[in-house]
Motif scaffolding. Structure first.
Motif, PDB file in Angstrom:
ATOM      1  N   GLY A 110      19.910 -58.557  88.737  1.00 61.14           N
ATOM      2  CA  GLY A 110      20.806 -57.662  88.319  1.00 61.14           C
ATOM      3  C   GLY A 110      21.829 -58.316  87.540  1.00 61.14           C
ATOM      4  N   PHE A 111      22.802 -57.638  87.335  1.00 57.88           N
ATOM      5  CA  PHE A 111      23.800 -58.244  86.518  1.00 57.88           C
ATOM      6  C   PHE A 111      24.222 -59.700  86.950  1.00 57.88           C
ATOM      7  N   GLY A 112      23.973 -59.991  88.304  1.00 62.25           N
ATOM      8  CA  GLY A 112      24.396 -61.302  88.493  1.00 62.25           C
ATOM      9  C   GLY A 112      23.161 -62.191  88.261  1.00 62.25           C
ATOM     10  N   GLY A 113      22.021 -61.874  88.711  1.00 57.27           N
ATOM     11  CA  GLY A 113      20.982 -62.995  88.416  1.00 57.27           C
ATOM     12  C   GLY A 113      20.692 -63.175  87.078  1.00 57.27           C
ATOM     13  N   PHE A 147      13.175 -64.671  90.547  1.00 57.95           N
ATOM     14  CA  PHE A 147      12.407 -63.537  91.299  1.00 57.95           C
ATOM     15  C   PHE A 147      12.859 -62.185  91.257  1.00 57.95           C
ATOM     16  N   GLU A 148      12.335 -60.997  90.965  1.00 63.36           N
ATOM     17  CA  GLU A 148      12.734 -59.810  91.223  1.00 63.36           C
ATOM     18  C   GLU A 148      11.917 -58.663  91.680  1.00 63.36           C
ATOM     19  N   LYS A 149      12.089 -57.981  92.932  1.00 63.28           N
ATOM     20  CA  LYS A 149      11.313 -57.382  93.701  1.00 63.28           C
ATOM     21  C   LYS A 149      10.996 -56.020  92.855  1.00 63.28           C
ATOM     22  N   GLY A 194      18.509 -54.391  88.466  1.00 66.38           N
ATOM     23  CA  GLY A 194      19.015 -54.391  89.777  1.00 66.38           C
ATOM     24  C   GLY A 194      19.280 -52.798  90.286  1.00 66.38           C
ATOM     25  N   THR A 195      20.621 -52.557  90.567  1.00 66.40           N
ATOM     26  CA  THR A 195      21.227 -51.415  90.877  1.00 66.40           C
ATOM     27  C   THR A 195      20.666 -50.185  89.793  1.00 66.40           C
ATOM     28  N   TRP A 196      20.729 -50.717  88.704  1.00 67.75           N
ATOM     29  CA  TRP A 196      20.638 -49.853  87.579  1.00 67.75           C
ATOM     30  C   TRP A 196      19.078 -49.669  87.062  1.00 67.75           C
ATOM     31  N   SER A 227      28.209 -45.271  86.225  1.00 66.81           N
ATOM     32  CA  SER A 227      29.221 -45.985  86.879  1.00 66.81           C
ATOM     33  C   SER A 227      30.549 -45.434  86.949  1.00 66.81           C
ATOM     34  N   ASP A 228      31.317 -45.878  88.020  1.00 68.63           N
ATOM     35  CA  ASP A 228      32.644 -45.214  88.081  1.00 68.63           C
ATOM     36  C   ASP A 228      33.534 -46.179  87.725  1.00 68.63           C
ATOM     37  N   THR A 229      33.246 -47.182  86.838  1.00 70.12           N
ATOM     38  CA  THR A 229      33.952 -47.873  86.172  1.00 70.12           C
ATOM     39  C   THR A 229      33.877 -47.527  84.983  1.00 70.12           C
ATOM     40  N   GLU A 230      34.929 -47.596  83.940  1.00 70.50           N
ATOM     41  CA  GLU A 230      34.764 -47.086  82.693  1.00 70.50           C
ATOM     42  C   GLU A 230      33.918 -47.970  81.743  1.00 70.50           C
ATOM     43  N   VAL A 264      34.770 -51.834  80.405  1.00 70.71           N
ATOM     44  CA  VAL A 264      34.895 -52.889  81.135  1.00 70.71           C
ATOM     45  C   VAL A 264      33.772 -53.006  82.234  1.00 70.71           C
ATOM     46  N   TYR A 265      32.464 -52.228  82.050  1.00 74.52           N
ATOM     47  CA  TYR A 265      31.390 -52.188  82.813  1.00 74.52           C
ATOM     48  C   TYR A 265      30.362 -52.928  82.060  1.00 74.52           C
ATOM     49  N   ARG A 266      30.646 -54.153  81.776  1.00 77.24           N
ATOM     50  CA  ARG A 266      29.830 -55.069  81.063  1.00 77.24           C
ATOM     51  C   ARG A 266      30.126 -56.568  81.175  1.00 77.24           C
ATOM     52  N   GLU A 297       8.934 -60.055  95.761  1.00 79.72           N
ATOM     53  CA  GLU A 297       9.967 -60.245  96.475  1.00 79.72           C
ATOM     54  C   GLU A 297       9.944 -61.788  97.149  1.00 79.72           C
ATOM     55  N   VAL A 298      11.108 -62.139  97.134  1.00 81.04           N
ATOM     56  CA  VAL A 298      11.263 -63.569  97.893  1.00 81.04           C
ATOM     57  C   VAL A 298      11.347 -63.161  99.569  1.00 81.04           C
ATOM     58  N   THR A 299      10.433 -63.658 100.276  1.00 84.62           N
ATOM     59  CA  THR A 299      10.424 -63.364 101.571  1.00 84.62           C
ATOM     60  C   THR A 299      10.956 -64.524 102.475  1.00 84.62           C
ATOM     61  N   ASN A 354      36.433 -53.963  90.190  1.00 82.20           N
ATOM     62  CA  ASN A 354      35.025 -53.959  89.338  1.00 82.20           C
ATOM     63  C   ASN A 354      34.313 -55.095  89.263  1.00 82.20           C
ATOM     64  N   LEU A 355      32.905 -54.791  89.327  1.00 81.80           N
ATOM     65  CA  LEU A 355      32.204 -56.045  89.870  1.00 81.80           C
ATOM     66  C   LEU A 355      31.770 -57.072  88.650  1.00 81.80           C
ATOM     67  N   PRO A 356      31.343 -56.460  87.482  1.00 82.29           N
ATOM     68  CA  PRO A 356      30.898 -57.368  86.504  1.00 82.29           C
ATOM     69  C   PRO A 356      31.785 -58.664  86.244  1.00 82.29           C
TER      70      PRO A 356
END
Ligand code: FAD
Ligand code: NA7
Length: 560
Positions: free
Chosen positions: A16-19, A37-39, A45-47, A57-60, A63-65, A110-112, A435-437
């Protein structure tokens, strides 16, 4: 001590954004070999997963980038104030392509398990296809709202229609004209309800807790505004990084009770008209989330709006919350208005709970069977630690993460964990509530710098001390307890999952303070971390772990 060459320098779990940014940082900027690895069947991710009608998004959008690359920032446009799910997904896919990251991301995998080996100081990562990889570093970018919460309703398997969770929306599901039921009225549920009401033949909303919801102010953004915003990006991102919630507006410095009631109403109305949940909570007055009187004023304003908007008084009453306004603040486009539609029914289930899911639909305690073709679980997530606990994640001495987190999940700085050497987390427990990014970027940049230092200095293991982690946990608890948030039951403290230990899971002092904390720790030679070097390990066959160079802690005092 043994010296074994690992398969790769680093493994990243999640895309996702993080990985995605972590992979770019480690591989493209630091020159390490990395496997991600991505399952999911794609990145995002979320998206990737949340494809339900109304997902956005509920962030404008401005800034959601990411902001880490000037060209990327300027080349990607937006056409609406908030970003629809397909737009965020397309953006993240573009980032992956632009930085040539796809070749190191293994999808549908998936990483198990990830187990640290003391002897070699390597992580062994196992995947659901039976493969094993060793690496020196492990980065968990597994998402904080990524493990679906599927409540254990009696009879769930009996339902003859389509049963779906919003976090796993199937591509082939079209609700047009259907009898749709939805359980859950959080951020996801409210988005879905608004969109589904326009498509479904009939929509039944099963509501356990009514919600405070303000308008989002969504709408089209024209090219001129996009161009103006882009011109201003330097100032915008400077403000975001030095703000509290990082949502792209200035937080208020005015206490609600320091102004007249008339002025308070004017400010609430102005922000109601502008739209955005975080703006309403943090941009109106500075103490809505901390002062019960200020909170009651904001809550009272929203309640008065519900009474004005909803035609049927009984429905209006059922939609009106009476508790504190202290969950993650919601915003939407016409949530309460949706209940004026002929094809929408509200079924409050707090006093009339769901008794069972039947083949035909949902039976509530009053004996009514609500017949449905599609039942949607908008019941949220096992937030923050859910995906960690799902893995066989073991640090020193073979101890599983669950054994460390018996009183709730903890970390040092939201990015590292005592007893888990060379392991990092993005949006791990007790990271910032924003806002997470921008917070993801702060964490990835900081982890990247720490890894660069470790590489330069021949570090074998680097990990926080137990004392440093305990100190951070206490700091986060102290800050959270200064707010009203712990007094409301929500996923922020794990209250949404039956049996889950209620715990502080966020650093609530804001992004500026958080970034300062990270900078201070780095400037103090990574205070709170201890490390061992490869040279030391060669010198001392016992894998000596005395502090050296940047290290400020010793192993003494850490849990056995
Ligand atoms: P995620 O995007 O959740 O990615 C984590 C990835 O890790 C997932 O793809 C998952 O499949 C993968 N993964 C997990 N475990 C494993 C494993 N064991 N093996 C392999 N892969 C694994 N935040 C905001 O700031 N603003 C918003 O407007 C906003 N809107 C949201 C709307 C919705 C509907 C939801 C659900 C969340 C929203 N969020 C929002 C929060 C959102 O999750 C973050 O903004 C951001 O997308 C998180 O990125 P991430 O990479 O940390 O996690
Ligand atoms: P939330 O905010 O946790 O909302 C989940 C909703 O589901 C909420 O209304 C819950 O009611 C309801 N719920 C959960 N379990 C049950 C059971 N067992 N019975 C009835 N109702 C239930 O998740 P969201 O996905 O909406 O949002 C999470 C975050 O993701 C959000 O903040 C955004 O950042 C994106 P409750 O309120 O607990 O009474």
């Amino acid at each position: 001590m043994s010296t074994i060459d690992p398969d790769v320098d680093a493994v990243v779990i999640g895309a996702g954004f993080g990985g995605i940014y972590m992979l770019h940082k480690l591989r493209n900027e630091l020159g390490l070999s990395v496997k991600a690895f991505e399952k999911g069947g794609g990145v995002g991710g979320t998206w990737y997963f949340n494809r339900y009608p109304g997902a956005k998004s509920d962030t404008e959008g401005f800034v959601y980038r990411y902001s880490f690359d000037e060209d990327l920032l300027r080349e990607w446009d937006w056409t609406t104030r908030y970003l629809d799910q397909p737009d965020v997904l397309a953006y993240l896919e573009h980032v992956v392509e632009r930085f040539d990251l796809g070749r190191d991301i293994t999808l549908d995998t998936e990483v198990t398990g990830a187990v640290f080996d003391e002897d070699s100081a390597l992580w062994t990562v196992t995947t659901d296809d039976g493969a094993r990889f060793t690496s020196r570093y492990l980065v968990n970018a597994v998402g904080l709202l990524a493990r679906s919460n599927i409540p254990d309703f009696p009879g769930l398997d009996a339902f003859a229609g389509r049963l779906v969770h919003t976090n796993a929306w199937p591509a082939d599901l079209d609700i047009t004209g259907k009898r749709v039921g939805v359980i859950g009225t959080g951020s996801t549920g409210t988005q879905f309800i608004i969109a589904a009401a326009k498509q479904a033949g009939h929509l039944t909303v099963f509501q356990r807790s009514p919600q405070y919801c303000v308008p989002s102010g969504n709408g089209p953004v024209d090219r001129a505004e996009v161009a103006r915003t882009k011109e201003n990006f330097d100032a915008i991102w400077h403000q975001v990084r030095n703000s509290v919630v990082a949502f792209g507006f200035e937080e208020s410095g005015v206490e609600a009770m320091s102004v007249s009631e008339e002025e308070r109403r004017r400010v609430f109305q102005e922000n109601w008209d502008k739209g955005n949940g975080f703006r309403f909570m943090f941009g109106t007055f500075c103490d809505i989330a901390t002062n019960p009187e200020a909170n009651a004023a904001a809550a009272g304003f929203i309640r008065s709006k519900i009474a004005e908007i909803v035609d049927d008084p009984e429905t209006a009453a059922a939609l009106t919350p009476t508790d504190l306004y202290a969950k993650r603040p919601l915003c939407n486009e016409g949530y309460y208005e949706t209940y004026n539609r002929e094809n929408v029914d509200l079924v409050p289930i707090k006093d009339n709970p769901i008794q069972e899911i039947t083949a035909a639909g949902v039976r509530t305690a009053d004996g009514v069977e609500h017949e449905l073709d599609v039942l949607v679980l908008a019941t949220g997530f096992d937030a923050v630690d859910g995906n960690y606990r799902a893995m066989n994640l073991r640090g020193r001495d073979g101890r599983h993460i669950d054994e460390h987190w018996t009183d709730g999940p903890t970390s040092y700085l939201g990015v590292s964990k005592a007893g888990f050497p060379n392991m990092f987390m993005i949006l791990g427990p007790n990271g910032p509530f924003t806002n997470l990014p921008p917070s993801i970027e702060a964490q990835v940049d900081w982890i990247g710098e720490l890894v660069a230092h470790a590489e330069r200095d021949g570090v074998r293991t680097v990990e926080p001390t137990r004392e440093a982690e305990d100190g951070w946990t206490a700091t986060c608890e102290e800050i959270a307890n200064m707010t009203l948030f712990p007094q409301a039951d929500s996923w922020i403290f794990g209250a949404n999952i039956p049996g889950k230990k209620n715990a502080v899971m966020f650093y609530m002092a804001g992004i500026a303070a958080y970034r300062q904390q990270l900078a201070d720790v780095a400037a103090a030679g990574y205070a709170g971390f201890e490390r061992s070097t490869r040279q030391e390990a060669v010198n001392s066959e016992n894998g000596g772990r005395t502090g050296l160079g940047l290290a400020t802690g010793s192993r003494a005092g850490r849990e056995a």
